[in-house]
Design an enzyme around this catalytic site. Structure first.
Site, PDB file in Angstrom:
ATOM      1  CE  LYS A  42      -2.207   3.467   2.091  1.00 36.85           C
ATOM      2  NZ  LYS A  42      -1.730   4.437   3.090  1.00 36.85           N
ATOM      3  CG  ASP A  99      -6.833   3.232   2.037  1.00 35.70           C
ATOM      4  OD1 ASP A  99      -8.030   2.957   2.160  1.00 35.70           O
ATOM      5  OD2 ASP A  99      -6.451   4.244   1.444  1.00 35.70           O
TER       6      ASP A  99
END
Length: 211
Positions: A120, A138
């Site tokens: 991420k 996320d």
DNA sequence: ATCCCGAGGG
DNA sequence: CCCTCTGGAT
């Protein structure tokens, strides 16, 4: 996902959040990398409070590598997970110096070798600093994607990323990433979603709340 | 009480 | 896959 539905979602997000953007204050890739790392389980506002002093004290990767853990923890004290983040920052600085000549690398494979940097975080840096089309997934992006039917309930974050990339227009990936986050933060919240004022409820895969 | 732009280890 | 790390805002 039917193209028509997707177009409606994108149009609604453009109406609600026409200029969604990165909120983390930064002026170079290293600062961005550090800021995103620090943002885990922490609000952006909290990160932006500690980074000015942190960035002034540690302008280069070598500075993080040479830092004492106690000093680093002092700067991060007000953030969640601050001790593990301090450790990661120092290790990350050491890895940058040792393997990448102190520069932030430009590929997913290289970025994710850095301590404290997962997929991420790497995706955010690639998209935000290096212009590489990316879809960072996320907690918000994952939740919104599943509720709106871009992905299935038990898809992994990597599944979600692949499915989003398959269907969303590439030149809007980063913008949509930010718009998903804003939508998730203010409307389609994890606990008390504002289904009443949501124009996309009819597309939602979850039982609606607060109606 | 619950959530915040996660990652690493078991 | 699940657990832990963590303080601050609301």
């Amino acid at each position: 996902m039917i193209a028509k539905k997707q177009d409606r979602i994108i149009a609604e997000l453009n109406t609600l959040f026409p200029d969604a953007h990165c909120v983390l204050v930064h002026s170079n890739p290293l600062e961005m990398l550090v800021a995103v790392m620090l943002s885990a389980q922490t609000t952006d506002a909290a990160v932006n409070k500690v980074t000015p002093a942190l960035f002034a004290a540690y302008p280069t990767a070598q500075d993080y590598a040479d830092a004492s853990l106690e000093d680093l923890e002092g700067y991060l004290k007000r953030l969640g997970l601050y001790r593990s983040k301090a450790r990661s920052l120092k290790k990350m600085g050491q890895a940058l110096v040792e393997h990448f000549d102190g520069e932030v690398p430009h590929t997913m494979k290289q970025l994710t070798t850095l301590p404290g940097v997962g997929r991420k975080t790497a995706n955010v840096v690639l998209g935000e600093c290096f212009g590489v089309p990316s879809v960072p997934v996320d907690t918000h992006v994952e939740r919104i994607s599943k509720r709106l039917g871009f992905a299935k309930r038990d898809d992994t974050v990597l599944d979600v990323e692949r499915k989003l990339k398959r269907t969303l227009p590439r030149d809007s990936w980063m913008k949509l990433h930010h718009q998903f986050i804003f939508f998730g933060r203010y409307v389609c919240k994890a606990q008390n979603p504002k289904c009443k004022e949501c124009h996309l409820v009819d597309l939602c895969k979850e039982p609606h709340k607060n109606l």
